[in-house]
Motif scaffolding. Structure first.
Motif: not given
Length: 593
Positions: A341-343, A363-368, A374-385, A407-414
């Motif tokens: 929905i956020a996306s 919290p979706a970054l910690q989903s199994s 992947e959707i969470a990473v994409d949304v957060l990257v698009r949101i940006g700063g 940890t790696i997914s979070s770093i890749q977003i940054l």
């Protein structure tokens, strides 16, 4: 209740949608569709002149359902005969594995057998087609071209000839039967274009279409030919005709009409999947808007989300009705649905994603579930700063936790946010001390992408040049170039002889970025044209061309004899950038000859 499978071909991909529907539905929805169940039997259509397509154009089409793997190729429908030394005709077949095969015997040649491998999924309906236009054989799966072969000829050789069969391939010593179901068999004496094939895939034909030589759809319970030629067939060896779950539109109606009628029924489950089909229909889909709007009140938040998404996709003017529904549906506990929905909200209007919504996506970054992450990473990257503070908080919360993937997914977003993630550098500096080399390497890469060149950052990166892992050293090398750490040039020069080719290549790239100091660096870069690693030599040639290193011309020309073709090409490209045509000609004559 009956399980109905709607096989739908959208403009982008083939979808198979399952939903439950009550037995009271009218036949127009498709429950009365019948197909040929062969499972070892076949339909014999005898030997007719109409089946011997005389010109250089032919098209074969059918819907198929393969029940299980077959050990050898098996016939969907064929008009082929082989006598050992001679063969003639055409056939559409399975390749004996999970693909499609088109046999074609042009005059003056032997048989050609192009395939479209790994394109058929067992126990799923697929539309298959084969065409020839006098120059090329083509194979289509679900409306998309998947294979072919260039063959120029005057037409098909029918000597020896055979009867046309549905459900088998037969010649003098082979008889291979189809295992499964076949429907909507069509034989044309014209070459159907990709657009024509796709346009009629999910529609029944009238039977009088130009170029249609035979048409068997089995809907009246027998293998009659619905084309103008009336070449009816006979069932043999257990072949039968039965009701099937393939939904097709009538010859005069759009496929959207079938789905809309389905959408109107109260017994439907998995409504969101039907809606997804409608959203793929492009210009035909607006007929469903009024019906979809009534479904926005559905009790299931997942259905509401799918309906709202489809409405906006079909008609963006429905935004005013869609956004409140999405915001209300966002309150669900399902993190996967919240992330989707956020996306969608970001797609509709980025400003809708306030801090509260962003914090609930984290919290979706910690989903199994990988697709949720992947959707969470994409949304957060698009949101940006605006998302950085939340990602940093998550990294601080989990610290050096065992689950390094989060940890790696979070770093890749940054890293992907880049310069706008400057406030994350302190936590990234902490993470370069992580025990997992992959975390260290990712954190270093993120620092380089952010490009923060403080004294602390440079000092940390220089220390990491001593890391035992080559990937970590290589990323630190590249990052020092990205932050333009002039004070690290001496250290980078030493890395030109590092044991790791990855480190040496990155050292060449990093040093090439110091434009003001480049004159003193060029001799080091020229030396790497003789490196033992192909990638290092190629990188050195590319950098020397980029920095206009005229003194490297003679050494670059020597690479014309390099053992690696990519290095040779790199040398030519570099010399082109250096404008060294005359020098190349002279040196080739005097030095290389």
């Amino acid at each position: 209740m009956s399980l109905v499978s709607v096989a739908f071909l959208g403009s982008l991909k083939s979808l198979v949608v399952l939903f439950l529907i009550s037995n009271s539905l009218p036949s127009t929805v498709g429950l009365k569709n019948k197909a040929l169940l062969v499972n070892g039997g076949y339909v014999d259509l005898q030997e007719k002149d109409h089946f011997k397509i005389k010109d250089k154009q032919i098209t074969l089409e059918a819907w198929i359902y393969q029940e299980k793997p077959v050990p050898v190729w098996s016939g969907i429908f064929s008009c082929v005969w082989g006598s050992g030394s001679d063969e003639g005709g055409y056939a559409l077949m399975s390749d004996g594995k999970s693909g499609l095969m088109f046999e074609f015997v042009p005059r003056g040649y032997g048989a050609f057998l192009p395939t479209a491998p790994d394109t058929i999924t067992l126990k799923n309906w697929h539309h298959v087609a084969a065409t020839y236009d006098g120059r090329k054989m083509r194979l289509y799966i679900d409306g998309e071209e998947k294979g072919g072969q260039v063959v120029e000829s005057d037409g098909i050789d029918y000597d020896p000839s055979n009867s046309l069969s549905i459900g088998r391939f037969q010649d003098n010593d082979e008889n291979f039967r189809w295992i499964g179901m076949i429907d909507e068999v069509r034989l044309w004496s014209v070459t159907r274009s990709p657009r024509q094939i796709k346009a009629s895939v999910q529609k029944r034909l009238k039977g009088d279409e130009a170029g249609l030589v035979g048409y068997w759809n089995f809907d009246d319970g027998s293998p009659i030919d619905r084309s103008i030629y009336g070449n009816h067939g006979t069932l043999y060896e257990g072949a039968e005709i039965c009701l099937v779950d393939l939904v097709l539109a009538g010859s005069n109606e759009p496929i959207s009409a079938v789905l809309v009628r389905t959408l109107e029924k109260t017994g439907i489950k998995n409504l969101e999947e039907v809606v997804e089909n409608l959203s793929q229909l492009g210009l035909e889909a607006p007929v469903a808007v009024s019906i979809l709007q009534t479904k926005l009140e559905n009790d299931d938040p997942n259905v509401r989300f799918q309906v709202a998404s489809a409405l906006y996709k079909i008609d963006p003017s429905t935004k005013r009705a869609v956004v409140p529904v999405l915001l209300e549906s966002f309150k669900v506990n399902d993190i996967g649905l919240r992330t989707q929905i956020a996306s969608k909200l970001y797609e509709i209007q980025p400003s809708l994603l306030d801090d509260d919504i962003i914090s609930q996506v984290i919290p979706a970054l910690q989903s199994s579930e990988e697709d949720v992450t992947e959707i969470a990473v994409d949304v957060l990257v698009r949101i940006g700063g605006d998302a950085v503070i939340f990602v940093v908080s998550l990294l601080q919360e989990i610290g050096f936790a065992a689950d390094t993937q989060v940890t790696i997914s979070s770093i890749q977003i940054l890293s992907r946010i880049g310069q706008d993630a400057g406030s994350a550098v302190p936590v990234l500096i902490e993470l370069v001390q992580h025990s997992d080399w992959l975390v260290r390497a990712e954190a270093i890469e993120a620092i380089g992408e952010i490009g923060n060149a403080t004294v602390d950052v440079v000092s940390v990166l220089v220390n990491l040049l001593q890391d035992p892992n080559g990937s970590v050293r290589g990323n630190a090398t590249l990052a020092l170039g990205q932050v333009h750490a002039v004070s690290a040039i001496s250290s980078l020069r030493h890395l030109l002889t590092d044991e790791s080719p990855y480190v040496r290549k990155n050292a060449v790239q990093a040093l090439g970025g110091f434009k003001e100091e480049i004159d003193s660096i060029i001799p080091d870069l020229i030396g790497k044209l003789e490196d033992q690693d192909n990638e290092v030599r190629y990188q050195a040639a590319a950098i020397l061309g980029d920095i206009d290193a005229q003194s490297s011309v003679r050494d670059l020309i020597k690479l014309f004899k390099d053992r690696d073709s990519r290095v040779r090409i790199g040398a030519v490209e570099a010399l082109g950038k250096l404008g060294a045509k005359d020098a190349v000609d002279n040196l080739k004559k005097n030095s290389i000859g």
